[in-house]
Scaffold this motif. Structure first.
Motif, mmCIF file in Angstrom:
data_model
loop_
_atom_site.group_PDB
_atom_site.id
_atom_site.type_symbol
_atom_site.label_atom_id
_atom_site.label_comp_id
_atom_site.label_asym_id
_atom_site.label_seq_id
_atom_site.Cartn_x
_atom_site.Cartn_y
_atom_site.Cartn_z
ATOM 1 N N TYR A 33 0.831 -1.207 0.000
ATOM 2 C CA TYR A 33 0.000 0.000 0.000
ATOM 3 C C TYR A 33 0.868 1.260 0.000
ATOM 4 O O TYR A 33 0.533 2.240 -0.648
ATOM 5 N N CYS A 34 1.974 1.225 0.733
ATOM 6 C CA CYS A 34 2.896 2.375 0.740
ATOM 7 C C CYS A 34 3.506 2.576 -0.648
ATOM 8 O O CYS A 34 3.558 3.696 -1.148
ATOM 9 N N ASN A 35 3.959 1.495 -1.268
ATOM 10 C CA ASN A 35 4.561 1.585 -2.599
ATOM 11 C C ASN A 35 3.568 2.057 -3.648
ATOM 12 O O ASN A 35 3.929 2.741 -4.596
ATOM 13 N N PRO A 40 0.266 6.987 2.837
ATOM 14 C CA PRO A 40 1.411 7.888 2.730
ATOM 15 C C PRO A 40 2.546 7.445 3.652
ATOM 16 O O PRO A 40 2.311 7.055 4.798
ATOM 17 N N CYS A 41 3.759 7.466 3.133
ATOM 18 C CA CYS A 41 4.921 7.102 3.935
ATOM 19 C C CYS A 41 6.156 7.790 3.363
ATOM 20 O O CYS A 41 6.104 8.360 2.273
ATOM 21 N N PHE A 42 7.226 7.746 4.096
ATOM 22 C CA PHE A 42 8.488 8.301 3.628
ATOM 23 C C PHE A 42 9.621 7.548 4.303
ATOM 24 O O PHE A 42 9.408 6.796 5.252
ATOM 25 N N ASN A 46 17.221 4.217 5.894
ATOM 26 C CA ASN A 46 16.655 2.978 5.340
ATOM 27 C C ASN A 46 15.309 2.626 5.959
ATOM 28 O O ASN A 46 14.673 1.664 5.552
ATOM 29 N N ALA A 47 14.903 3.377 6.962
ATOM 30 C CA ALA A 47 13.664 3.068 7.688
ATOM 31 C C ALA A 47 12.465 3.745 7.028
ATOM 32 O O ALA A 47 12.506 4.917 6.697
ATOM 33 N N VAL A 48 11.395 2.977 6.839
ATOM 34 C CA VAL A 48 10.138 3.515 6.312
ATOM 35 C C VAL A 48 9.295 3.958 7.496
ATOM 36 O O VAL A 48 9.122 3.213 8.463
#
Length: 90
Positions: A33-35, A40-42, A46-48
């Motif tokens: 879902y993030c991809n 929404p994510c960032f 290296n951590a999402v």
């Protein structure tokens, strides 16, 4: 105060693993879902990270879409409409 002392629902940012545990979904689903941009994510290094408020809103929208799909599917079954079959190549 350590990060472990703060309950997940009180934080501003959470990881996909924590989001999956809260939402009752798999981590892979949350990452997908993030991809796809549905949640929404960032990345920080290296951590999402997922903003909790925005993720809750996104999950509500996804749940409404799923319910709408289920209602349409049930309505088709009641009308007697069968799902169209696709031809597959041999």
């Amino acid at each position: 105060m350590k990060r472990a002392d703060i309950p997940v629902w009180r934080r501003l940012l959470i990881t996909p693993d924590e989001m999956a545990a809260l939402a009752g979904l798999t981590t892979k689903t949350i990452r997908d879902y993030c991809n796809q941009g549905k949640i929404p994510c960032f990345k920080i290094g290296n951590a999402v990270k997922i903003p909790v408020k925005k993720a809750e809103e996104a999950l509500e929208i996804l749940a409404m879409n799923r319910e709408g799909f289920a209602e349409r599917h049930r309505a088709d079954e009641l009308k007697g409409d069968k799902p169209k079959r696709r031809r597959t190549a041999l």
